[in-house]
Design a protein around this motif. Structure first.
Motif, PDB file in Angstrom:
ATOM      1  N   ILE A 122       0.688  -1.312  -0.039  1.00 27.32           N
ATOM      2  CA  ILE A 122       0.035  -0.067   0.035  1.00 27.32           C
ATOM      3  C   ILE A 122       0.985   1.274  -0.041  1.00 27.32           C
ATOM      4  CG2 ILE A 122      -1.652   1.463   1.428  1.00 27.32           C
ATOM      5  CD1 ILE A 122      -2.771  -1.490   2.271  1.00 27.32           C
ATOM      6  N   VAL A 123       2.055   1.198   0.924  1.00 26.50           N
ATOM      7  CA  VAL A 123       3.063   2.388   0.752  1.00 26.50           C
ATOM      8  C   VAL A 123       3.357   2.662  -0.559  1.00 26.50           C
ATOM      9  CG1 VAL A 123       4.973   3.358   1.935  1.00 26.50           C
ATOM     10  CG2 VAL A 123       3.308   2.159   3.348  1.00 26.50           C
ATOM     11  N   ARG A 124       3.771   1.390  -1.179  1.00 29.50           N
ATOM     12  CA  ARG A 124       4.398   1.654  -2.513  1.00 29.50           C
ATOM     13  C   ARG A 124       3.432   2.234  -3.509  1.00 29.50           C
ATOM     14  NH1 ARG A 124       9.656   0.208  -1.994  1.00 29.50           N
ATOM     15  NH2 ARG A 124      10.370  -1.806  -1.049  1.00 29.50           N
ATOM     16  N   GLN A 125       2.103   1.886  -3.484  1.00 28.18           N
ATOM     17  CA  GLN A 125       1.150   2.347  -4.302  1.00 28.18           C
ATOM     18  C   GLN A 125       0.702   3.838  -4.040  1.00 28.18           C
ATOM     19  OE1 GLN A 125      -2.831   0.434  -5.050  1.00 28.18           O
ATOM     20  NE2 GLN A 125      -1.894  -1.269  -3.472  1.00 28.18           N
ATOM     21  N   VAL A 126       0.748   4.226  -2.893  1.00 28.48           N
ATOM     22  CA  VAL A 126       0.810   5.706  -2.488  1.00 28.48           C
ATOM     23  C   VAL A 126       1.834   6.561  -3.174  1.00 28.48           C
ATOM     24  CG1 VAL A 126       0.607   7.434  -0.894  1.00 28.48           C
ATOM     25  CG2 VAL A 126      -0.407   5.399  -0.524  1.00 28.48           C
ATOM     26  N   LEU A 127       3.176   6.120  -3.026  1.00 23.99           N
ATOM     27  CA  LEU A 127       4.368   6.813  -3.464  1.00 23.99           C
ATOM     28  C   LEU A 127       4.286   6.705  -5.049  1.00 23.99           C
ATOM     29  CD1 LEU A 127       6.977   5.443  -0.985  1.00 23.99           C
ATOM     30  CD2 LEU A 127       5.982   7.676  -0.821  1.00 23.99           C
ATOM     31  N   ALA A 128       3.820   5.679  -5.645  1.00 20.27           N
ATOM     32  CA  ALA A 128       3.939   5.731  -7.006  1.00 20.27           C
ATOM     33  C   ALA A 128       2.843   6.392  -7.752  1.00 20.27           C
ATOM     34  CB  ALA A 128       3.569   4.220  -7.569  1.00 20.27           C
ATOM     35  N   ARG A 129       1.878   6.580  -7.137  1.00 19.04           N
ATOM     36  CA  ARG A 129       0.836   7.459  -7.526  1.00 19.04           C
ATOM     37  C   ARG A 129       0.292   7.143  -8.958  1.00 19.04           C
ATOM     38  NH1 ARG A 129      -1.060  12.527  -9.322  1.00 19.04           N
ATOM     39  NH2 ARG A 129      -2.757  13.330  -8.101  1.00 19.04           N
ATOM     40  N   GLU A 130       0.283   6.009  -9.405  1.00 24.28           N
ATOM     41  CA  GLU A 130      -0.041   5.339 -10.841  1.00 24.28           C
ATOM     42  C   GLU A 130      -1.566   5.399 -11.096  1.00 24.28           C
ATOM     43  OE1 GLU A 130       2.138   2.249 -11.129  1.00 24.28           O
ATOM     44  OE2 GLU A 130       3.937   3.096 -11.694  1.00 24.28           O
ATOM     45  N   ALA A 131      -2.300   4.890  -9.625  1.00 25.85           N
ATOM     46  CA  ALA A 131      -3.730   4.885  -9.764  1.00 25.85           C
ATOM     47  C   ALA A 131      -4.314   4.900  -8.551  1.00 25.85           C
ATOM     48  CB  ALA A 131      -3.804   3.227 -10.262  1.00 25.85           C
ATOM     49  N   PRO A 132      -5.743   5.048  -8.193  1.00 29.76           N
ATOM     50  CA  PRO A 132      -6.167   5.214  -6.838  1.00 29.76           C
ATOM     51  C   PRO A 132      -5.856   3.928  -6.033  1.00 29.76           C
ATOM     52  CG  PRO A 132      -7.756   5.771  -8.568  1.00 29.76           C
ATOM     53  CD  PRO A 132      -6.705   5.459  -9.094  1.00 29.76           C
ATOM     54  N   VAL A 133      -5.509   4.229  -4.789  1.00 28.16           N
ATOM     55  CA  VAL A 133      -5.007   2.924  -3.935  1.00 28.16           C
ATOM     56  C   VAL A 133      -6.272   2.116  -3.647  1.00 28.16           C
ATOM     57  CG1 VAL A 133      -3.824   2.417  -1.739  1.00 28.16           C
ATOM     58  CG2 VAL A 133      -3.091   4.577  -2.972  1.00 28.16           C
ATOM     59  N   TYR A 140      -5.785  -4.887   5.630  1.00 23.92           N
ATOM     60  CA  TYR A 140      -6.039  -3.607   5.533  1.00 23.92           C
ATOM     61  C   TYR A 140      -6.580  -3.477   4.027  1.00 23.92           C
ATOM     62  CZ  TYR A 140      -1.931  -3.743   8.827  1.00 23.92           C
ATOM     63  OH  TYR A 140      -1.167  -3.852   9.751  1.00 23.92           O
ATOM     64  N   PRO A 141      -7.969  -3.639   4.124  1.00 27.05           N
ATOM     65  CA  PRO A 141      -8.683  -3.711   2.948  1.00 27.05           C
ATOM     66  C   PRO A 141      -9.096  -2.134   2.529  1.00 27.05           C
ATOM     67  CG  PRO A 141     -10.031  -4.375   4.663  1.00 27.05           C
ATOM     68  CD  PRO A 141      -8.638  -4.473   5.146  1.00 27.05           C
ATOM     69  N   LEU A 142      -8.779  -1.782   1.245  1.00 24.86           N
ATOM     70  CA  LEU A 142      -9.203  -0.313   0.720  1.00 24.86           C
ATOM     71  C   LEU A 142      -9.783  -0.596  -0.542  1.00 24.86           C
ATOM     72  CD1 LEU A 142      -5.597   1.358   1.385  1.00 24.86           C
ATOM     73  CD2 LEU A 142      -7.744   1.595   2.840  1.00 24.86           C
ATOM     74  N   PRO A 143     -11.061  -0.026  -0.329  1.00 22.35           N
ATOM     75  CA  PRO A 143     -11.823   0.754   0.564  1.00 22.35           C
ATOM     76  C   PRO A 143     -12.112  -0.291   1.598  1.00 22.35           C
ATOM     77  CG  PRO A 143     -12.949   0.557  -1.486  1.00 22.35           C
ATOM     78  CD  PRO A 143     -11.537   0.110  -1.885  1.00 22.35           C
ATOM     79  N   TYR A 144     -12.430   0.089   2.865  1.00 20.54           N
ATOM     80  CA  TYR A 144     -13.195  -0.777   3.728  1.00 20.54           C
ATOM     81  C   TYR A 144     -14.603  -0.833   3.653  1.00 20.54           C
ATOM     82  CZ  TYR A 144     -14.322  -2.358   8.435  1.00 20.54           C
ATOM     83  OH  TYR A 144     -14.725  -3.114   9.355  1.00 20.54           O
ATOM     84  N   THR A 145     -14.952  -2.255   3.620  1.00 19.36           N
ATOM     85  CA  THR A 145     -16.333  -2.563   3.536  1.00 19.36           C
ATOM     86  C   THR A 145     -16.795  -3.519   4.683  1.00 19.36           C
ATOM     87  OG1 THR A 145     -15.874  -4.547   2.244  1.00 19.36           O
ATOM     88  CG2 THR A 145     -16.434  -2.364   1.026  1.00 19.36           C
ATOM     89  N   GLY A 146     -15.918  -3.717   5.949  1.00 16.55           N
ATOM     90  CA  GLY A 146     -16.277  -4.324   6.811  1.00 16.55           C
ATOM     91  C   GLY A 146     -17.174  -3.985   7.854  1.00 16.55           C
ATOM     92  N   LEU A 156      -8.791   6.212  -3.365  1.00 16.42           N
ATOM     93  CA  LEU A 156      -8.069   7.597  -3.698  1.00 16.42           C
ATOM     94  C   LEU A 156      -6.983   7.581  -4.027  1.00 16.42           C
ATOM     95  CD1 LEU A 156     -10.008   9.202  -0.372  1.00 16.42           C
ATOM     96  CD2 LEU A 156     -10.555   9.437  -2.704  1.00 16.42           C
ATOM     97  N   ARG A 157      -6.533   8.798  -4.545  1.00 19.53           N
ATOM     98  CA  ARG A 157      -5.079   8.848  -4.977  1.00 19.53           C
ATOM     99  C   ARG A 157      -4.459  10.146  -4.269  1.00 19.53           C
ATOM    100  NH1 ARG A 157      -3.111   8.140 -11.039  1.00 19.53           N
ATOM    101  NH2 ARG A 157      -5.653   8.313 -11.221  1.00 19.53           N
ATOM    102  N   SER A 158      -3.145  10.105  -3.807  1.00 22.60           N
ATOM    103  CA  SER A 158      -2.780  11.206  -3.029  1.00 22.60           C
ATOM    104  C   SER A 158      -2.682  12.489  -3.762  1.00 22.60           C
ATOM    105  CB  SER A 158      -1.216  10.840  -2.661  1.00 22.60           C
ATOM    106  OG  SER A 158      -0.536  11.962  -2.157  1.00 22.60           O
ATOM    107  N   ILE A 159      -3.301  13.495  -2.979  1.00 20.06           N
ATOM    108  CA  ILE A 159      -3.532  14.836  -3.463  1.00 20.06           C
ATOM    109  C   ILE A 159      -2.024  15.091  -3.817  1.00 20.06           C
ATOM    110  CG2 ILE A 159      -4.087  17.194  -3.034  1.00 20.06           C
ATOM    111  CD1 ILE A 159      -6.248  16.143  -1.125  1.00 20.06           C
ATOM    112  N   VAL A 160      -1.085  15.002  -3.087  1.00 19.87           N
ATOM    113  CA  VAL A 160       0.161  15.448  -3.188  1.00 19.87           C
ATOM    114  C   VAL A 160       0.851  14.447  -3.808  1.00 19.87           C
ATOM    115  CG1 VAL A 160       2.500  15.857  -1.768  1.00 19.87           C
ATOM    116  CG2 VAL A 160       0.416  16.688  -0.888  1.00 19.87           C
ATOM    117  N   HIS A 161       1.577  15.122  -5.143  1.00 19.47           N
ATOM    118  CA  HIS A 161       2.536  14.185  -5.904  1.00 19.47           C
ATOM    119  C   HIS A 161       3.740  13.907  -5.026  1.00 19.47           C
ATOM    120  CE1 HIS A 161       0.509  15.160  -9.688  1.00 19.47           C
ATOM    121  NE2 HIS A 161      -0.108  15.525  -9.074  1.00 19.47           N
ATOM    122  N   PRO A 162       3.932  12.542  -4.994  1.00 18.72           N
ATOM    123  CA  PRO A 162       5.258  12.371  -3.917  1.00 18.72           C
ATOM    124  C   PRO A 162       6.607  12.594  -4.708  1.00 18.72           C
ATOM    125  CG  PRO A 162       3.597  10.537  -3.735  1.00 18.72           C
ATOM    126  CD  PRO A 162       3.309  11.509  -4.969  1.00 18.72           C
TER     127      PRO A 162
END
Length: 344
Positions: A122-133, A140-146, A156-162
């Motif tokens: 998940i951290v690498r997905q956020v940092l890559a910002r290639e697609a919504p995480v 750690y399911p995202l989005p959470y549906t439990g 969501l994709r990070s507002i800030v570009h890493p």
């Protein structure tokens, strides 16, 4: 060999003299500044506070406890500080132990390897910002549906570009499976009590991870950053004696009697009987007796203590054993400069 100043985590009060040590490390050729956390001070805040006084040192955490924050929150801390420092962050992560995870954070400890893998992904997905995480979990399911979900979550994709998609992630790992996974998915490893004497034991586990399909690194570009004490002295006896309480704490007093990952490190090193006796005394409140059982030879094996010639020789041995960075707990700016003069 690179040197890192290990500030660790705080005791009852914030430490003194840190600004002077950090300035000395920056000026003396140290490579990095590291902080840690247990169940008091956090790792990110002191790193940001002291890191703002530096322009060259890498800024690392050793370690951030996975259960203290969601994976996305960990990524937010890292990418924010990476921007503020101009791309100098090393994100060190670890699972901690069940007493802290369940007793302090109120989170389940089960499946630590699987949880680590999910967090890193998940951290690498956020940092890559290639697609919504997004993550299928199960931890750690995202989005959470439990249970308790209102059903409105969306990826969501990070507002800030890493600043860096390849911000290095190092893992603290001790057991065979955890070390192998670290070699597979991480950029570096933060071992506990690694030394030339124990290096052959770990080499097999690391090799297993590097050989897995899709492994991120090879042995040639993988970092090993181990904590130890480097003391330049003509009288090593009092230094070794002063280090024994820390060894006894990790061997017998850190963690529950039934589950102490640190104790298992010593057992694998061939000190099972000693570890049992140290733990028995320590958990019974006989700490002085526990410390007295720790032999000088073991402490000398785990640390680098001696005159300048011996220190340089031992550092070369650790480098030959695969260590790329020594993370050093030092007590003054003068000590920082003295170690740098001898080692660097």
């Amino acid at each position: 060999m690179k040197l890192g100043l290990q500030l660790g985590y705080w005791g009852a009060q914030p430490p003194s003299g840190v600004a002077e040590m950090v300035a000395a490390a920056e000026d003396s050729g140290f490579d990095a500044l590291f902080t840690a956390e247990a169940w008091g001070s956090d790792a990110f805040t002191p790193l940001a506070w002291w890191g703002r006084e530096t322009s060259r040192l890498r800024l690392g955490t050793s370690i951030v406890q996975l259960s203290g924050r969601t994976p996305a929150s960990i990524a937010m801390h890292a990418l924010t500080l990476d921007h503020l420092s101009g791309g100098r962050v090393v994100l060190g992560l670890g699972v901690s132990g069940p007493q802290v995870v369940e007793g302090w954070y109120g989170q389940p400890f089960a499946k630590p390897l699987a949880r680590t893998r999910e967090v890193v992904d998940i951290v690498r997905q956020v940092l890559a910002r290639e697609a919504p995480v997004a993550s299928d979990g199960p931890h750690y399911p995202l989005p959470y549906t439990g249970p308790g979900s209102v059903g409105l979550g969306k990826p969501l994709r990070s507002i800030v570009h890493p600043l860096r998609a390849d911000l290095p992630i190092w893992l603290g790992a001790e057991g065979p499976k955890n070390v192998a996974q670290t070699a597979e998915i991480a950029d570096g490893w933060i071992p506990l009590f690694y030394s030339p004497a124990s290096a052959p034991m770990y080499a097999e586990w690391l090799a297993e991870g590097f050989a897995r399909p899709g492994a991120r690194r090879s042995r040639d570009d993988f970092e090993i950053a181990t904590s130890c004490t480097v003391a330049v002295t003509d009288d090593p006896a009092p230094v070794l004696a002063a280090l024994k309480p820390d060894v006894a704490l990790y061997m017998g007093g850190m963690g529950a009697k039934e589950v102490n990952f640190h104790k298992r490190v010593f057992e694998r090193m061939g000190y099972a009987d000693l570890a049992d006796r140290v733990q028995e005394h320590y958990l019974a409140g006989r700490r002085d007796e526990a410390v007295a059982l720790v032999p000088d030879e073991l402490v000398d094996q785990l640390h680098i203590v001696g005159d300048a010639a011996k220190v340089r020789d031992r550092v070369a041995q650790w480098e030959a054993a695969g260590v790329t960075t020594l993370l050093l707990r030092l007590t003054s700016a003068d000590e920082v400069r003295r170690v740098a003069e001898v080692v660097l």
